[in-house]
Design an enzyme around this catalytic site. Structure first.
Site, PDB file in Angstrom:
ATOM      1  CG  ASP A 198      55.827  21.443  77.950  1.00  0.00           C
ATOM      2  OD1 ASP A 198      56.065  22.633  78.808  1.00  0.00           O
ATOM      3  OD2 ASP A 198      55.577  21.542  77.074  1.00  0.00           O
ATOM      4  CG  ASP A 243      56.507  21.375  73.535  1.00  0.00           C
ATOM      5  OD1 ASP A 243      56.962  20.613  74.608  1.00  0.00           O
ATOM      6  OD2 ASP A 243      56.781  22.347  72.951  1.00  0.00           O
ATOM      7  CG  ASP A 248      53.583  24.270  76.421  1.00  0.00           C
ATOM      8  OD1 ASP A 248      54.132  25.135  76.948  1.00  0.00           O
ATOM      9  OD2 ASP A 248      53.787  24.399  75.057  1.00  0.00           O
TER      10      ASP A 248
END
Length: 644
Positions: free
Chosen positions: A542, A538, A342
């Site tokens: 996600d 995180d 991410d």
């Protein structure tokens, strides 16, 4: 992530531990030492009768738990599985009984003494390996100072706290639960949660984590989570999962162990008959070598090849703020072929910062300083995240008092004397100079957000703002490229923004404009090309991708959702911890392979030398159990910091 999950406790021969047993506990250790003393006395006494008595005493009181466990576990597992499931201890027990039958009392006692000693040493080794993880259990706070409605403070058990309760935090206190600071300020040691070595300053509105330690200040906090949902509680749940999840290698050894023992038991009488009838050994010699065969083929060292090393590795990582839910996930990481990241908060800081300013070539220094002071004065009246970035960048400039109006879709408008100033996005302005247009295009191509400052008539300057990559991310990506591991960024930001960050970091592939639910599909697609794929994020938007990956790694300084869904958690948002974890996984794989090769080589060596008649029982015991200890100690090397 189709790994086998296996209940495990310390054992040099990895026997079944569904029962709650630790080789007899402290009593067994005391009796072992008494037995060892009896054995040593037996070595020096002159009487054959007293030697026999002392050796048999050493055998029984030093190894009673080994003998009992060999038969009881075999009986229990056979009854439970409704098929013959021998415990590996039974091989050593039968060898000791056989040695007694042929009146080799010293060898029988020595066999049990070394075998039992190896057990105690491995228990110590595995307890040492688990120390860093199990110490977390002691961190859970037990009491809190709750402020009552009348202002009085009462001490209550943490389990009695409810969301919304106000708590008093005095200097040196352990923060009792997760919450937010209502008043006061202090520095807090968050090492138990995030692994940060330096205390973190906390003020009104900041989050506090249970189990962390308050510094010299005092604070009042509000409880925001139930005690069972705090970050430390989630970590403890994670630790319990670690104990029940082992690597594929350990699970395979565990699964084949009863089969292996059955084969050895079946081969034992055949070995005797082969020696007596084919090699023409005497009955005594055939029986003696058969007992040596039992010792040589016991899988003690093989069973200890993986678990002590894996637990040592997990302990090593826990000490550095990386928590794994089990050895299987760490083992998977050694075969890593691709990592998806991410962007925001993982590769980048997650906070926008001003990276560039531009006021044109014809602007004097005095005019520029006046413009900057006006910008700071206007932004000081705004609570927008970009305003905070601008104020931090110009933190030495004092704002002026002026009226500022926030027009939605336009920006900030302010009057200073006869002049009117505006701060807004480029689309809120009409015609701009060619120089400003060119500079805007350069910054936007770099993935930066451009903010214009100007009067009613013209744009006077611009600010470029960006969520910048972390230095640690750059170092981690560099390491992954050295390892030929494919890297990919998955972000919901515009593709151009993502590609700009990707170029800075050296990311191999960038996917932009991705919705959270699409991230899992991208991971599934990647796994077709790259057999072992990790996802680092995180843990909130996600989450689906973390679950879909072969190894899901959550970042975030104590994010409880991350701990729930991921296979591993980096308690401090530092990607160099991930690259270090990969180094540990690779070294663990190397050590496990070394152990397996060494364990098998010793078995083959002992069997061959025994058949040639050049191996006595004493030497077989020392070499075989020595290999077990060597394997354990080799695994304990994983407790040390791994160097690149």
């Amino acid at each position: 992530m189709s790994e086998h999950s296996t209940n495990h406790r310390a054992s040099s021969c990895s026997h079944n531990h569904d029962h709650n047993h630790e080789h007899g506990g402290n009593l067994a250790i005391v009796l072992y030492l008494i037995g060892l003393g009896a054995f040593l006395i037996g070595l020096v006494v002159g009487s054959d009768l007293w030697q026999m008595i002392l050796y048999l005493t050493a055998l029984v009181i030093s190894g009673y738990h080994i003998i009992i466990e060999g038969f009881s576990d075999t009986f229990r597992q056979t009854a439970r599985k409704k098929k013959f499931t021998p415990n590996v201890h039974i091989l050593m027990t039968l060898a000791a009984i056989g040695a007694v039958i042929i009146r080799e009392y010293r060898e029988a006692a020595l066999l049990i003494l070394i075998f039992a000693g190896a057990h105690f040493l491995e228990e110590y080794a595995e307890k040492k390996s688990n120390k860093e993880i199990t110490s977390l259990l002691k961190l859970n706070p037990t009491s809190a100072r709750r402020i009552q409605s009348n202002g009085e403070v009462e001490t209550v058990d943490v389990s009695e706290l409810q969301i919304g309760d106000r708590l008093s935090i005095l200097n040196g206190d352990q923060i009792p639960t997760d919450g937010v600071v209502l008043s006061g300020s202090s520095s807090v040691d968050q090492a138990s949660i995030t692994g940060e070595s330096m205390p973190v300053e906390k003020k009104e509105g900041d989050m506090l984590f249970g189990s962390t330690i308050n510094g010299a200040g005092t604070m009042t906090m509000e409880v925001t989570k139930d005690s069972s949902d705090t970050v430390i509680s989630k970590i403890i749940q994670l630790v319990s999962q670690t104990q029940n999840n082992v690597s594929r290698t350990a699970a395979f050894i565990k699964r084949i162990e009863p089969v292996y023992v059955k084969i050895v038991i079946l081969l034992t009488p055949l070995f005797y008959l082969l020696g007596y009838y084919v090699f023409q050994w005497t009955a005594y010699e055939s029986f003696y070598r058969t007992m040596v065969f039992l010792i040589a083929t016991s899988p003690c060292a093989l069973a200890a090849t993986d678990i002590p090393a894996t637990l040592s590795s997990i302990s090593n990582l826990a000490k550095r703020g990386v928590l794994f839910k089990g050895g299987s996930y760490l083992s998977n990481l050694a075969d890593l072929k691709a990592v998806a990241f991410d962007k925001t908060g993982t590769l980048t800081t997650g906070k926008p910062v001003v990276t560039n300013t531009y006021f044109g070539d014809g602007v004097t220094d005095e005019e520029q300083q006046a413009f900057i002071q006006t910008i700071v004065s206007m932004e000081s009246k705004s609570n927008h995240p970009l305003a905070q970035a601008i104020l931090q960048y110009f933190d030495e400039v004092a704002p002026l008092e002026m009226e500022v109006e926030n027009l939605i879709g336009v920006g900030l408008i302010a009057k200073a004397g006869d002049a009117t100033y505006k701060i807004g996005k480029p689309s809120s302005y009409g015609t701009i100079s060619a120089a400003l247009q060119k500079q805007t295009e350069v910054f936007e191509e770099e993935g930066k957000t451009v903010v214009y400052f100007g009067s009613e008539e013209e744009v006077l300057g611009l600010l470029a703002i960006q969520d910048v990559p972390k230095e640690t991310s750059l170092e981690a990506i560099r390491y992954l490229k050295e390892q030929n591991i494919h890297t990919i960024m998955i972000t919901g930001d515009a593709k151009r923004t993502g590609e700009a960050i990707g170029r800075t970091l050296g990311i191999d592939e960038v996917r932009g404009n991705v919705m959270p639910e699409e991230k899992a599909d991208i991971i599934t697609e990647l796994k077709k090309t790259y057999p072992v794929t990790a996802m680092v994020g995180d843990g909130v938007n996600d989450a689906p991708a973390l679950v879909a990956a072969d190894v899901g790694v959550a970042m975030g300084e104590g994010t409880d959702i991350a701990i729930d869904v991921a296979d591993a958690v980096l308690m401090k948002s530092d990607l160099t911890k991930f690259s270090y974890t990969h180094q540990v996984a690779k070294k663990l794989r190397k050590i496990v392979m070394q152990n397996i090769i060494a364990a098998l080589a010793v078995v083959v060596f002992l069997v061959i030398v025994n058949m040639t008649g050049n191996m006595d029982m004493t030497s077989a015991v020392i070499i075989h159990e020595g290999s077990t200890l060597a394997v354990i100690l080799n695994g304990l090397r994983m407790l040390k910091e791994v160097e690149r």
